[in-house]
Design a protein around this motif. Structure first.
Motif, PDB file in Angstrom:
ATOM      1  N   ALA A  62       0.808  -1.214   0.000  1.00 20.89           N
ATOM      2  CA  ALA A  62       0.000   0.000   0.000  1.00 20.89           C
ATOM      3  C   ALA A  62       0.842   1.265   0.000  1.00 20.89           C
ATOM      4  N   ILE A  63       1.874   1.317   0.840  1.00 17.03           N
ATOM      5  CA  ILE A  63       2.608   2.566   1.027  1.00 17.03           C
ATOM      6  C   ILE A  63       3.831   2.681   0.132  1.00 17.03           C
ATOM      7  N   ALA A  64       4.391   1.557  -0.343  1.00 16.33           N
ATOM      8  CA  ALA A  64       5.639   1.605  -1.112  1.00 16.33           C
ATOM      9  C   ALA A  64       5.545   2.480  -2.352  1.00 16.33           C
ATOM     10  N   PRO A  65       4.448   2.467  -3.130  1.00 15.30           N
ATOM     11  CA  PRO A  65       4.402   3.330  -4.321  1.00 15.30           C
ATOM     12  C   PRO A  65       4.451   4.831  -3.990  1.00 15.30           C
ATOM     13  N   GLU A  66       4.138   5.209  -2.749  1.00 13.51           N
ATOM     14  CA  GLU A  66       4.130   6.621  -2.380  1.00 13.51           C
ATOM     15  C   GLU A  66       5.480   7.102  -1.877  1.00 13.51           C
TER      16      GLU A  66
END
Length: 586
Positions: free
Chosen positions: A536-540
């Motif tokens: 969830a957070i890695a692309p951000e």
């Protein structure tokens, strides 16, 4: 804030991919690494073989060998080539005679070997019992069939049993003796093996004597047969001589033809000469029967052996060590090839094409035996945060520092499996970044196990969860650890984890705003196998460091994590192999 402004200014960091190298040739370094990793397999297998060999050497019954030498005088004639061929044939025949059942059986009877337990085993072995069972044959004597055949067990069975025991003793002795020709000479050597030195000497000498007796008996038998034939021949010659002498006497009394007289005289002389020669041969044949002479003579009697011949302890131990070493290497190679755990950096580099893979050692301990920990500013001595506690962390920090030379970065640290040390690595990277002079923020987003919050700020009232709802709380929630380092604890989670909420882009926390205040931001994320937070957070984030554990995390799980993160649009900066032993850094 809207989704169009929350993550503005956050872009992936372009890094050159590692060139695919294919299969590299085997080097000395690879072989040394293999030995360092699998030496225990090789040592354990070799030790097991040595233990079995040692047990055999200690428990095996020793065998002693004694030898007797005899010289054979062949009775041959003819040319030199004919004599050489005849001698070889004669000696080969004598060797077979020495191995005959008559000679061996005579030795068994002379020494009473048919009553020796070493030569006669009255109890069938386990192998014999199994063979009899498979063939449907009972090992017990069939007395009913003997009685049905009309032979009572009291009469036929003892005799048959004695013969069976003697035959077994002969067969056993044949396996314990050796008879050979010494080179091209006329000397033969008789060797015998036994459990005691004296028994070996007795068997070797008795075999030689039994062979000589057999040789004498065969020559006497041949002379006896020759003598009987000569007796019949002498009788025939005697009758012929008498008839010739009578004819000569009759013709002499009334001679009419001188030529006929001369012919009769010549025939009579020839008969007499043949008779006398045959009579001499008969006398010699009778002498050979009365005083036979053997073709073999003992030239060296057996002596007591000074040491055992079998088992050969040194040879067995050396052979066991060689076989154990070979089997150990083979097993170690099989284990090495089939081992999918991560033990070397190139496993990840070649499979994933990451720009760098770093080795980190096991965390060092403080003088009181506990890992170094942070203390919030104002609560005590915080100097422990100024020193790295993991071997190899300085090199990793230098690599990460190079990423923010031209821009401020937000980097996430995620482990493949729990317990790989991702929280510790995030903490140390933040410490070293702050030591370099960069304003650094460390965020605990590991909802599954918030070890950083429990260690650094166990009693904090606000944290990341609260900041997501109210961005202004960042000033009070972020705890200053040093003048250049702040820590944002996790806070109290209700339903959705902070990482999932960040991926929704509907929170009050803006990485863009944080990057205005901080040069480097490090986020501790829950392990990939324990939570979907990383997806969830890695692309951000500007980049992600994947943490593995040396000798525990498999390369398959690691590649699945890297591929999954790449599929969701994350930028994988590199990988870290944590808990690597010290020898890996040499």
């Amino acid at each position: 804030m809207t989704s169009s402004t929350i993550f503005s200014g956050v872009s992936p960091i372009p890094l050159a991919a590692a060139a695919p190298g294919g299969n590299s040739p085997l080097t000395l370094r690879d072989m040394l690494f293999f030995l360092r990793m699998r030496w225990l397999w090789v040592l354990a297998t070799t030790f097991a073989f040595l233990a079995m060999a040692g047990a055999y050497v200690l428990t095996a019954e020793p065998t002693f060998v004694a030898s007797t030498q005899l010289v054979i005088v062949p009775q041959v004639s003819g040319s030199e080539a004919q004599r050489a061929f005849a001698e070889d044939a004669f000696i080969e025949g004598q060797l077979e005679i020495a191995r005959s059942s008559d000679v061996v059986g005579g030795t068994v009877r002379a020494l009473g070997l048919d009553t020796d337990p070493d030569f006669v085993d009255q109890t069938p072995s386990l192998q014999d019992r199994a063979k009899n069972w498979l063939m449907g044959i009972s090992s017990e004597p069939d007395t009913e069939s003997q009685q049905a055949a009309g032979t009572g067990p009291r009469e036929a069975q003892p005799h048959a049993e004695d013969e069976r025991i003697q035959d077994r003793a002969i067969a056993t002795l044949l396996n314990m003796i050796g008879i050979r020709r010494v080179g091209s000479s006329t000397i033969i050597e008789i060797s015998a093996a036994a459990s005691t030195p004296q028994r070996a000497v007795d068997i070797a000498d008795m075999l030689a004597r039994q062979y000589i007796q057999k040789n004498i008996a065969m020559k006497a038998s041949a002379s006896r047969q020759y003598s009987e034939w000569l007796e019949r021949f002498v009788s025939e010659q005697q009758r012929g001589l008498a008839e010739a002498a009578s004819a000569l006497a009759s013709f002499t009394s009334n001679p009419r033809d001188q030529f006929k007289l001369a012919e009769l005289q010549s025939a009579t002389d020839a008969r007499r000469s043949l008779y006398e020669n045959t009579l001499n041969q008969l006398t010699e044949a009778r002498q050979r029967i009365t005083y036979p002479v053997s073709d073999a003579t003992i030239v060296s009697r057996a002596t007591l052996p000074l040491s055992k011949a079998r088992p050969r302890s040194t040879l067995i131990i050396a052979f066991a060590a060689a076989v154990g070493l070979g089997v150990g290497l083979a097993l170690a190679m099989i284990r090495h090839v089939g081992d999918r755990r991560i033990v070397r950096p190139h496993q990840i580099a070649e499979a994933s094409g990451l720009p760098f893979v770093t080795l980190l050692g096991t965390s060092r301990r403080t003088h009181i035996g506990h890992p170094a920990r942070f203390l919030p500013a104002g609560t005590g001595n915080s100097s422990t945060a100024a020193y790295p506690v993991i071997p190899g962390m300085a090199e990793l920090s230098a690599t990460v520092v190079g990423l923010r030379r031209k821009r401020r970065v937000v980097i996430g640290i995620v482990a493949v499996d729990p317990g790989s040390g991702a929280s510790t690595i995030a903490r140390e990277l933040a410490v070293l970044s702050s030591i370099s002079g960069a304003h650094t923020l460390l965020i605990d987003a590991a909802a599954q196990k918030s070890s950083l919050s429990n260690s650094i700020a166990p009693h904090s009232s606000t944290g990341l969860v609260d900041v997501l709802d109210n961005g202004e709380l960042i000033q009070t929630a972020a705890l200053p650890l040093t003048s250049t380092l702040k820590f944002l604890p996790l806070g109290k989670i209700e339903v959705v984890t902070p990482a999932i909420r960040l991926s929704s882009r509907r929170t009050q926390l803006s990485f863009a705003d944080l990057k205005k205040e901080f040069d480097a931001i490090f986020i501790d994320i829950s392990a990939f196998s324990a939570s979907p937070d990383a997806n969830a957070i890695a692309p951000e984030l500007d980049g992600v460091l994947v943490v593995t554990s040396h000798g525990r995390t498999s390369i398959d799980d690691t590649m699945r994590v890297i591929d999954t993160l790449r599929n969701v649009g994350a930028e994988i900066l590199g990988a870290v192999i944590n808990h690597a032993p010290e020898r890996m850094h040499s």
